[in-house]
Design an enzyme around this catalytic site. Structure first.
Site, PDB file in Angstrom:
ATOM      1  N   CYS A  39      10.247   1.529   2.393  1.00 44.42           N
ATOM      2  CA  CYS A  39      11.157   0.451   2.777  1.00 44.42           C
ATOM      3  C   CYS A  39      12.599   0.920   2.888  1.00 44.42           C
ATOM      4  CB  CYS A  39      11.046  -0.700   1.784  1.00 44.42           C
ATOM      5  SG  CYS A  39      11.276  -0.213   0.063  1.00 44.42           S
ATOM      6  N   GLU A  66      11.265  -8.067  -1.685  1.00 47.79           N
ATOM      7  CA  GLU A  66      11.812  -6.869  -1.067  1.00 47.79           C
ATOM      8  C   GLU A  66      11.108  -6.680   0.261  1.00 47.79           C
ATOM      9  OE1 GLU A  66      11.180  -2.490  -1.268  1.00 47.79           O
ATOM     10  OE2 GLU A  66      12.594  -2.725  -2.937  1.00 47.79           O
ATOM     11  N   PRO A 111      -3.114  -6.314  -5.713  1.00 43.68           N
ATOM     12  CA  PRO A 111      -2.688  -5.087  -5.036  1.00 43.68           C
ATOM     13  C   PRO A 111      -3.187  -5.089  -3.600  1.00 43.68           C
ATOM     14  CG  PRO A 111      -4.511  -4.622  -6.535  1.00 43.68           C
ATOM     15  CD  PRO A 111      -4.165  -6.074  -6.708  1.00 43.68           C
ATOM     16  N   TRP A 130       0.804  -1.214   0.000  1.00 40.62           N
ATOM     17  CA  TRP A 130       0.000   0.000   0.000  1.00 40.62           C
ATOM     18  C   TRP A 130       0.842   1.271   0.000  1.00 40.62           C
ATOM     19  CZ3 TRP A 130       1.753   2.604   4.120  1.00 40.62           C
ATOM     20  CH2 TRP A 130       2.204   1.871   5.237  1.00 40.62           C
TER      21      TRP A 130
END
Length: 519
Positions: free
Chosen positions: A290, A256, A184, A159
């Site tokens: 991230c 990831e 998604p 998100w």
């Protein structure tokens, strides 16, 4: 300042987008915007059978797409680049509506996706080949290396970057000749659907990219059970479970995952520039990134100067939950994210940490907004010392020697991103010593993130595989070597005794070793 009411999506437009989801059941869920907490859209939820149907349709489309000439794929990729830029107003609105981030940070996603289409569009033939390789015998053995598509890629996107992470991995997959079944995140499906619609306009077959909707715990396993490869961006805990499930089927995956990313401010660094860089490195997208910086190590000769300058700069940061391009930080995405940062801040203070800046929720700005927060004297017993916060919270630590700073930066289970600030010659020597997939000198994360030709991914528990660059494309392919043997078999002519042939080959290899140049 511009009002949040400027960021809207018409109900008819929402209906057009949600029609792209493969969902035949009656179950729905409602998304909300973190800008105001108001309802945004009613999203249909896919059943397990919908997922199976998506894979069936994707496999049919993929077989035709794999035979499509690379020049046609290139044309579609470059057309998508143009469409993203010309339709950016709607994309910006959707990113903000679903993620709550500032307008300028939403534009980072538009730029990243457009550049990805351009990069692969211009380099597809060069990367995918075929390529000649050295054969067993010069002139006699001919080798060509091919890259065959995996088949159907399962894509599970997060998100926090609803446009960029929805597209860039899957776009590389289809560029390599695959189809995609995409889930998604339930918080932000509309942005993904909008970019997929642009792919249709660019010339990609409609069935090539299938979209399903629902909780990962419900349909995620079905995706993994039927995909030929999995691409996931999210938490380390979930990534480990996905890797385990992929291993049972012997399929590959790229993951990831989390990070506790360090910044090292070297002696001799320009403090003003380092402070400005920290604002971007740590608080872009409200720290929900991230590669965002959460740990900052500053040489003790400039520690107090840096700390005080950072506090002063954060006192002037522009907050907002609207379409104003000058807003420097938007809001957190959900009550859960707000609860995490409040927990980490309170826990650190309870364990003896000191508050340098921020520390408060600000519901007057947006329901789940939290000020950018800086702590110092954070002990190892505090949650935020080693755990990823994934919010606008950083901790400061002084150090005496550069070796000490590198050791502290590497003292983590993660290894996603890092940042080094200081004189370039010195910083370039320090950067490779930090165990992270990307390291930025005098920049937080954008230099590597925005360089599409440079691979990006994590070491240690920050993941496996790389996006971007040739590696980001080739992960979605199987390498195939095709050899053509001429004149004689590899084992030598039938009329020549084996011992004689072995002696001749030995002499030939020694001569080649002596008279050929080093590779």
């Amino acid at each position: 300042m511009p009002d949040v009411a400027q960021i809207t999506v018409a109900p008819a437009r929402i209906a057009e987008l949600t029609a792209l989801i493969r969902a035949t059941g009656t179950e729905t869920r409602t998304t909300v915007t973190p800008l105001t907490g108001a309802d945004v859209a009613t999203i249909p939820v896919s059943t397990e059978q919908d997922v199976l149907d998506a894979f069936e349709a994707a496999r049919v489309a993929q077989r035709g797409w794999a035979r499509t000439p690379l020049r046609r794929r290139t044309k579609a990729l470059l057309k998508l680049h143009d469409l993203i830029l010309t339709h950016q107003r709607e994309l910006l609105d959707l990113v903000q509506l679903e993620s709550g981030k500032a307008r300028s940070h939403a534009f980072d996603e538009v730029l990243h996706t457009a550049l990805t289409g351009r990069y692969y569009g211009r380099r597809l033939s060069r990367i995918l080949g075929p390529h000649r390789r050295a054969g067993a015998y010069p002139l006699i053995t001919g080798i060509r290396q091919y890259h065959q598509p995996k088949g159907v890629v399962g894509l599970i996107s997060p998100w926090n970057y609803p446009l960029s992470m929805a597209l860039v991995d899957g776009l590389a997959a289809v560029a390599a000749g695959n189809a995609v079944v995409h889930k998604p995140d339930s918080q932000a499906p509309l942005t993904a659907l909008a970019i997929i619609e642009l792919m249709h306009r660019a010339g990609f077959p409609r069935d090539l990219w299938q979209v399903v909707s629902g909780a990962g715990s419900v349909i995620g396993s079905t995706i993994i059970d039927h995909a030929d490869y999995i691409c996931f961006t999210g938490s380390t805990a979930t990534g480990k479970r996905i890797a385990a499930q992929c291993s049972e089927r012997l399929i590959g995956c790229s993951l990831e995952l989390g990070g506790k990313n360090p910044m090292v401010v070297l002696p001799g660094a320009d403090v003003e520039k380092a402070v400005e860089g920290t604002v971007n490195a740590a608080f872009s997208s409200a720290g929900q990134l991230c590669v965002s910086i959460e740990r900052i190590y500053v040489h003790d000769s400039i520690y107090e100067q840096y700390r005080d300058a950072l506090a002063e700069r954060l006192a002037r940061v522009s907050y907002g939950a609207n379409a104003d391009w000058e807003v420097e930080m938007g809001t957190l995405v959900s009550p859960a994210q707000l609860a995490t940062i409040e927990k980490h801040v309170a826990d650190a203070l309870d364990h003896g940490a000191s508050l340098v800046s921020g520390g408060r929720a600000r519901p007057d700005i947006a329901p789940w907004f939290h000020e950018p927060t800086v702590l110092e004297n954070v002990p190892e017993s505090a949650l935020c010392f080693a755990e990823e916060t994934f919010g606008p919270l950083v901790s400061l630590y002084p150090y005496r020697s550069v070796g000490e700073a590198v050791a502290m930066a590497n003292d983590t289970v993660y290894g996603l991103n890092a940042s080094v600030w200081g004189p370039v010659k010195q910083a370039r020597k320090v950067a490779p010593k930090i165990k992270a997939g990307t390291v930025n000198v005098n920049e937080g994360f954008a230099a590597t993130f925005g360089s599409i030709g440079a691979p990006m991914g994590g070491m240690k528990e920050s993941g496996t595989g790389r996006r971007q660059g040739a590696e980001g494309l080739l992960r979605f392919t199987e390498v195939q070597s095709v050899a053509v043997q001429r004149v004689m078999p590899v084992g030598g002519p039938a009329a020549v005794p084996k011992r004689t042939f072995a002696a001749a080959i030995t002499v030939g290899l020694l001569l080649l070793r002596r008279f050929t140049r080093k590779a």
